[in-house]
Design a protein around this motif. Structure first.
Motif, PDB file in Angstrom:
ATOM      1  N   PHE A 284      13.695 -68.003 -22.091  1.00 20.51           N
ATOM      2  CA  PHE A 284      15.011 -67.364 -22.073  1.00 20.51           C
ATOM      3  C   PHE A 284      14.823 -65.887 -22.393  1.00 20.51           C
ATOM      4  O   PHE A 284      14.072 -65.533 -23.310  1.00 20.51           O
ATOM      5  N   ASN A 285      15.506 -65.013 -21.648  1.00 20.40           N
ATOM      6  CA  ASN A 285      15.415 -63.591 -21.973  1.00 20.40           C
ATOM      7  C   ASN A 285      16.728 -63.098 -22.579  1.00 20.40           C
ATOM      8  O   ASN A 285      17.702 -63.847 -22.690  1.00 20.40           O
ATOM      9  N   GLN A 286      16.735 -61.821 -22.949  1.00 20.00           N
ATOM     10  CA  GLN A 286      17.901 -61.271 -23.639  1.00 20.00           C
ATOM     11  C   GLN A 286      19.107 -61.095 -22.722  1.00 20.00           C
ATOM     12  O   GLN A 286      20.215 -60.829 -23.189  1.00 20.00           O
ATOM     13  N   ARG A 287      18.901 -61.259 -21.410  1.00 21.83           N
ATOM     14  CA  ARG A 287      20.022 -61.169 -20.472  1.00 21.83           C
ATOM     15  C   ARG A 287      20.625 -62.543 -20.179  1.00 21.83           C
ATOM     16  O   ARG A 287      21.353 -62.724 -19.214  1.00 21.83           O
ATOM     17  N   LYS A 288      20.256 -63.520 -21.015  1.00 23.01           N
ATOM     18  CA  LYS A 288      20.768 -64.895 -20.898  1.00 23.01           C
ATOM     19  C   LYS A 288      20.234 -65.607 -19.660  1.00 23.01           C
ATOM     20  O   LYS A 288      20.796 -66.609 -19.205  1.00 23.01           O
ATOM     21  N   GLU A 289      19.144 -65.105 -19.101  1.00 27.16           N
ATOM     22  CA  GLU A 289      18.520 -65.768 -17.956  1.00 27.16           C
ATOM     23  C   GLU A 289      17.531 -66.808 -18.457  1.00 27.16           C
ATOM     24  O   GLU A 289      16.912 -66.656 -19.519  1.00 27.16           O
TER      25      GLU A 289
ATOM     26  N   THR B 256       5.713 -62.257 -21.482  1.00 26.39           N
ATOM     27  CA  THR B 256       6.958 -62.862 -20.999  1.00 26.39           C
ATOM     28  C   THR B 256       8.094 -62.763 -22.001  1.00 26.39           C
ATOM     29  O   THR B 256       9.253 -62.574 -21.617  1.00 26.39           O
ATOM     30  N   ILE B 257       7.788 -62.892 -23.308  1.00 25.57           N
ATOM     31  CA  ILE B 257       8.855 -62.786 -24.309  1.00 25.57           C
ATOM     32  C   ILE B 257       8.627 -61.590 -25.243  1.00 25.57           C
ATOM     33  O   ILE B 257       9.237 -61.493 -26.310  1.00 25.57           O
TER      34      ILE B 257
ATOM     35  N   LEU C 134       9.003 -70.159 -29.803  1.00 27.29           N
ATOM     36  CA  LEU C 134       8.479 -68.830 -30.115  1.00 27.29           C
ATOM     37  C   LEU C 134       9.531 -67.809 -29.703  1.00 27.29           C
ATOM     38  O   LEU C 134      10.034 -67.850 -28.569  1.00 27.29           O
ATOM     39  N   VAL C 135       9.873 -66.923 -30.614  1.00 27.38           N
ATOM     40  CA  VAL C 135      10.894 -65.917 -30.347  1.00 27.38           C
ATOM     41  C   VAL C 135      10.258 -64.536 -30.432  1.00 27.38           C
ATOM     42  O   VAL C 135       9.576 -64.204 -31.414  1.00 27.38           O
ATOM     43  N   GLY C 136      10.476 -63.734 -29.379  1.00 32.30           N
ATOM     44  CA  GLY C 136       9.899 -62.402 -29.329  1.00 32.30           C
ATOM     45  C   GLY C 136      10.940 -61.320 -29.124  1.00 32.30           C
ATOM     46  O   GLY C 136      12.146 -61.595 -29.090  1.00 32.30           O
ATOM     47  N   THR C 137      10.482 -60.124 -28.935  1.00 35.22           N
ATOM     48  CA  THR C 137      11.390 -58.980 -28.783  1.00 35.22           C
ATOM     49  C   THR C 137      12.157 -59.005 -27.475  1.00 35.22           C
ATOM     50  O   THR C 137      13.188 -58.344 -27.342  1.00 35.22           O
TER      51      THR C 137
END
Length: 405
Positions: A331-336, A145-146, A303-306
């Motif tokens: 939270f994803n990199q697209r701010k979703e 997921t992350i 937890l922060v992932g790629t």
């Protein structure tokens, strides 16, 4: 169908509630609970009576010889675990050990060596791996997921009820418990190891004792005989509670164990404030902190992932964690932003104790998430804490697995 035979060594309250009573009640059709060993006859007989008269022993070797168990359950003080684990395996038994598996590197090495030598196995009971909330985090991470996890920040707080209790009893001795970084944090380190599916490489740590120990002049040896019961906010009336009176006070003449020691005693040598950094094999960094005197109890993790981040928290304070549900935020990199809403589970330790026992005592069932932990998982969690203790004492980085060589 032949029942599996179990014995228990260490008739403390955790052994009583987690193993003895369930074995004698809900698991009696599958399990044959055949012996209790403890040098204190009061506590051993108390547990025996609750469990329908299970035979009591003061001599561990005699119990093994007379009962011939399949499994030995070890719930003694932590510093004694290795003695009973090793003796049990050498006698041909498998072992279920309460966490932590042991308290230091030398004892850990001896357990691993005995397991290889005897061919028997050690199971370490990390009940956090069975908490549905923590399990859901594991599932989300395993699904990618992350993405690949690069960073973990975990904050753990014990309140002045639960936290203080570690400073009243044998846990307040570094020699007996390894301190909170071993006794308590082994849960938390195992959670991170399990979530990351990785192993620790090295540890930096610092810690101190600022809140408990000899920080005030108005103190006694124990609550029962203290002169400051009317003014001390940590006073515990051990004689008011029937269980504590019968289980602990009545047993004092046999081993001198005092359950209501002063939390400001000069004898306390464990830390109440700790922080550390762990580097993992695949590069992830863990920042962890623990204190034992918070106004509320609970934990927070990020937890922060790629490909994004995951945030979760659980507390026992209804002002912070109100309602019937807990939440996981992704939270994803697209701010979703995705929210996973989970209903709170009742039962000891968020329902995890019962789920752990089910996998333990049913045996042979599927374990797709590898929730059942063995000696190596026990080693990897306790060695983070033991390495942190060494790092604090020697003010240096400590390489974790190099100590096992």
């Amino acid at each position: 169908m032949k029942k599996t035979k179990y014995v228990l060594v260490g008739a403390g309250d955790r052994g009583r509630e987690m193993f003895a009573k369930p074995l004698a009640d809900e698991w009696r059709e599958a399990a044959d609970f055949v012996g209790i060993c403890d040098p204190n006859p009061v506590r051993a007989q108390f547990v025996s009576k609750e469990c329908g008269g299970v035979p009591c022993y003061e001599d561990f070797d005699r119990m093994l010889g007379e009962t011939e168990p399949d499994f030995v359950i070890v719930t003694t003080p932590d510093s004694l675990h290795h003695d009973y684990i090793i003796k049990a395996m050498e006698a041909g038994c498998n072992v279920i050990s309460e966490k932590p598996m042991t308290t230091d590197v030398e004892k850990c090495r001896a357990i691993l060596d005995a397991e290889r030598r005897t061919g028997k196995k050690v199971i370490v009971t990390f009940n956090c791996r069975f908490d549905p909330y923590i399990v859901r985090i594991k599932q989300l991470l395993a699904e990618g997921t992350i993405g690949d996890i690069l960073s973990v920040q975990m904050q753990w707080s014990l309140d002045t009820r639960h936290g203080a209790d570690y400073f009243r009893r044998w846990h307040s001795s570094m020699a007996m418990s390894g301190g909170l970084l071993v006794h308590k944090s082994t849960h938390h380190f195992d959670m991170v190891n399990w979530w990351l599916d990785d192993e620790p490489e090295h540890v930096y740590a610092d810690g101190g004792r600022y809140f408990y120990g000899p920080v005030r002049e108005q103190r006694g040896e124990r609550c029962l005989t203290c002169s400051y019961t009317d003014s001390c906010e940590f006073y515990m009336d051990i004689m008011k509670d029937r269980f504590k009176r019968e289980f602990y006070v009545s047993g004092e003449p046999f081993d001198g164990y005092v359950r209501d020691k002063c939390v400001f005693s000069e004898e306390i040598d464990i830390y109440d404030t700790m922080s550390l950094s762990v580097k993992y094999g695949r590069g992830a960094l863990l920042s962890y902190s623990l204190n034992a005197y918070s106004p509320y109890e609970g934990w927070k993790v990020t937890l922060v992932g790629t490909q994004g981040s995951l945030e979760a928290q659980a507390t026992s304070d209804p002002l912070i964690d109100a309602g019937s549900h807990r939440f996981i935020h992704v939270f994803n990199q697209r701010k979703e932003h995705m929210t996973v809403k989970m209903k709170k589970v009742t039962g000891a330790h968020g329902g995890s104790d019962g789920l752990l026992r089910k996998m333990l005592f049913e045996q042979g069932g599927a374990d797709p998430l590898r929730q059942m932990a063995g000696s190596w998982e026990g080693a990897m969690s306790l060695l983070i804490g033991a390495s942190a203790n060494l790092s604090i004492a020697e003010r240096r980085r400590v390489d974790v697995k190099d100590q096992l060589i």
